[in-house]
Each structure stands twice: as C-alpha cells, then as structure tokens.
Motif scaffolding. Sequence first.
Motif, PDB file in Angstrom:
ATOM      1  N   TYR A   5       0.849   4.258  15.004  1.00 28.41           N
ATOM      2  CA  TYR A   5      -0.145   3.423  14.318  1.00 28.41           C
ATOM      3  C   TYR A   5       0.510   2.153  13.793  1.00 28.41           C
ATOM      4  O   TYR A   5      -0.046   1.057  13.915  1.00 28.41           O
ATOM      5  CB  TYR A   5      -0.782   4.210  13.168  1.00 28.41           C
ATOM      6  CG  TYR A   5      -1.766   3.376  12.370  1.00 28.41           C
ATOM      7  CD1 TYR A   5      -3.118   3.331  12.728  1.00 28.41           C
ATOM      8  CD2 TYR A   5      -1.349   2.616  11.284  1.00 28.41           C
ATOM      9  CE1 TYR A   5      -4.014   2.552  12.025  1.00 28.41           C
ATOM     10  CE2 TYR A   5      -2.245   1.826  10.570  1.00 28.41           C
ATOM     11  CZ  TYR A   5      -3.572   1.790  10.937  1.00 28.41           C
ATOM     12  OH  TYR A   5      -4.458   1.006  10.238  1.00 28.41           O
ATOM     13  N   LEU A   6       1.693   2.298  13.205  1.00 30.60           N
ATOM     14  CA  LEU A   6       2.407   1.138  12.660  1.00 30.60           C
ATOM     15  C   LEU A   6       2.756   0.150  13.775  1.00 30.60           C
ATOM     16  O   LEU A   6       2.581  -1.064  13.623  1.00 30.60           O
ATOM     17  CB  LEU A   6       3.681   1.580  11.936  1.00 30.60           C
ATOM     18  CG  LEU A   6       3.460   2.358  10.636  1.00 30.60           C
ATOM     19  CD1 LEU A   6       4.793   2.885  10.101  1.00 30.60           C
ATOM     20  CD2 LEU A   6       2.785   1.491   9.583  1.00 30.60           C
ATOM     21  N   VAL A  32      11.162  -1.256  12.124  1.00 29.53           N
ATOM     22  CA  VAL A  32      10.432  -1.164  10.849  1.00 29.53           C
ATOM     23  C   VAL A  32       9.431  -0.013  10.879  1.00 29.53           C
ATOM     24  O   VAL A  32       9.207   0.655   9.867  1.00 29.53           O
ATOM     25  CB  VAL A  32       9.762  -2.499  10.436  1.00 29.53           C
ATOM     26  CG1 VAL A  32      10.811  -3.572  10.200  1.00 29.53           C
ATOM     27  CG2 VAL A  32       8.726  -2.970  11.439  1.00 29.53           C
ATOM     28  N   ASP A  48      -3.267  -5.843  -2.885  1.00 29.15           N
ATOM     29  CA  ASP A  48      -3.999  -5.928  -1.621  1.00 29.15           C
ATOM     30  C   ASP A  48      -3.226  -5.370  -0.420  1.00 29.15           C
ATOM     31  O   ASP A  48      -3.711  -5.395   0.699  1.00 29.15           O
ATOM     32  CB  ASP A  48      -4.458  -7.367  -1.349  1.00 29.15           C
ATOM     33  CG  ASP A  48      -3.302  -8.352  -1.346  1.00 29.15           C
ATOM     34  OD1 ASP A  48      -2.201  -7.988  -1.835  1.00 29.15           O
ATOM     35  OD2 ASP A  48      -3.480  -9.475  -0.849  1.00 29.15           O
ATOM     36  N   TYR A  57      -1.190  -7.613  14.873  1.00 34.06           N
ATOM     37  CA  TYR A  57      -1.014  -8.775  13.983  1.00 34.06           C
ATOM     38  C   TYR A  57      -0.257  -9.878  14.717  1.00 34.06           C
ATOM     39  O   TYR A  57      -0.564 -11.059  14.599  1.00 34.06           O
ATOM     40  CB  TYR A  57      -0.217  -8.387  12.733  1.00 34.06           C
ATOM     41  CG  TYR A  57      -0.978  -7.614  11.680  1.00 34.06           C
ATOM     42  CD1 TYR A  57      -2.164  -8.104  11.127  1.00 34.06           C
ATOM     43  CD2 TYR A  57      -0.479  -6.412  11.197  1.00 34.06           C
ATOM     44  CE1 TYR A  57      -2.837  -7.395  10.137  1.00 34.06           C
ATOM     45  CE2 TYR A  57      -1.146  -5.701  10.205  1.00 34.06           C
ATOM     46  CZ  TYR A  57      -2.323  -6.194   9.681  1.00 34.06           C
ATOM     47  OH  TYR A  57      -2.978  -5.500   8.702  1.00 34.06           O
ATOM     48  N   LEU A  78       1.286  -3.662  14.024  1.00 31.96           N
ATOM     49  CA  LEU A  78       2.178  -4.828  14.013  1.00 31.96           C
ATOM     50  C   LEU A  78       2.016  -5.661  15.283  1.00 31.96           C
ATOM     51  O   LEU A  78       2.031  -6.895  15.229  1.00 31.96           O
ATOM     52  CB  LEU A  78       3.625  -4.378  13.806  1.00 31.96           C
ATOM     53  CG  LEU A  78       3.877  -3.845  12.385  1.00 31.96           C
ATOM     54  CD1 LEU A  78       5.186  -3.080  12.314  1.00 31.96           C
ATOM     55  CD2 LEU A  78       3.852  -4.983  11.354  1.00 31.96           C
TER      56      LEU A  78
END
Length: 110
Positions: free
Chosen positions: A63-64, A96, A52, A71, A68
Amino acid sequence: MRRNKLAPVVLLAAVFAAASSPLQAADMAAAKGKAGQCFVCHGADGLAKVPDAPNLAGQNEGYLIKALKDYKSGKRENEMMNAMAKNLSDQDIALVAAYFSGIAITVKAP
Ligand code: HEC
C-alpha cells in the motif's frame, strides 16, 4: 504526543522491529536514513506529528509503495506529498516503505 485521542483504535506501542523485516540490518539503516525526511510529519515511530498527516506505522508495504508511486506520478494529488515523492527513486520508495511497514504496532479495539 498523542493527537488522535478520539481514534477508535489505540496504538499501544510502536516499536521498530528490524527483526520482522525482510531487509538486512545494513539495509534497514539505509531505509531509516532515507525515511528521515518524512519524520517531521509522519514520525520516526510512524505516528503522525502534524494533524493532517496519516499514521504510517505498520502500514502494508504494498500500500505504501503504491501510494508513493501515485503521488510521484501525480495520479494521487496532494501538494505536500507530490513534492516529497517526486524526489524519490523506486529504490528510495522501496526503502521508506520497508521502514514504515517494519514498525511493529499493537492495537486495541474500543
Ligand atoms: C510536510 C509534511 C509531510 C512530509 C515531510 C511527508 N509527508 Fe507523507 N503525508 C503528509 C500528508 C499531509 C499526507 C496526507 C495527504 C493526502 O491527503 O493525500 C501524507 C500522506 C502520505 C502517505 C499516504 C498514506 C495513506 O494512508 O494513504 C504516505 C504513504 C506518505 N505520506 C509517505 C511519506 C513518506 C515516505 C515521506 C518521506 C519521503 C513523507 N510522507 C513525507 C505529510 C507529509
């Protein structure tokens, strides 16, 4: 391990390419260390290790970072990622994101 046999795009190679990253080598080592907590699901090579989870290798850095932050703030909801992101500082997120976006990928269209 290749889980996405049906994916239209085949990832032929995923090589960690520190040279293409704006980060210095020492910073990239720190980035890899920080990203270590993500490897169980997203892979050190950025290819997902659980069904998943998405592949992150070579993903756009911006985008990352946005994903993040979303979230972390709860704007984007996913139990697992909300829990992971809430422990990341802005600096951690930058590290990251640099790590996973810095993974060089080669793709082949079907
Ligand atoms: C326990 C497994 C697990 C761990 C550990 C984990 N993730 Fe995830 N990650 C997921 C899953 C599952 C999703 C898909 C969530 C969704 O549907 O929104 C996801 C989604 C993401 C996305 C969104 C990708 C996209 O295409 O929109 C990013 C970015 C991400 N994770 C980064 C990380 C980072 C960085 C870490 C380490 C700090 C991490 N994840 C740790 C399971 C994990």
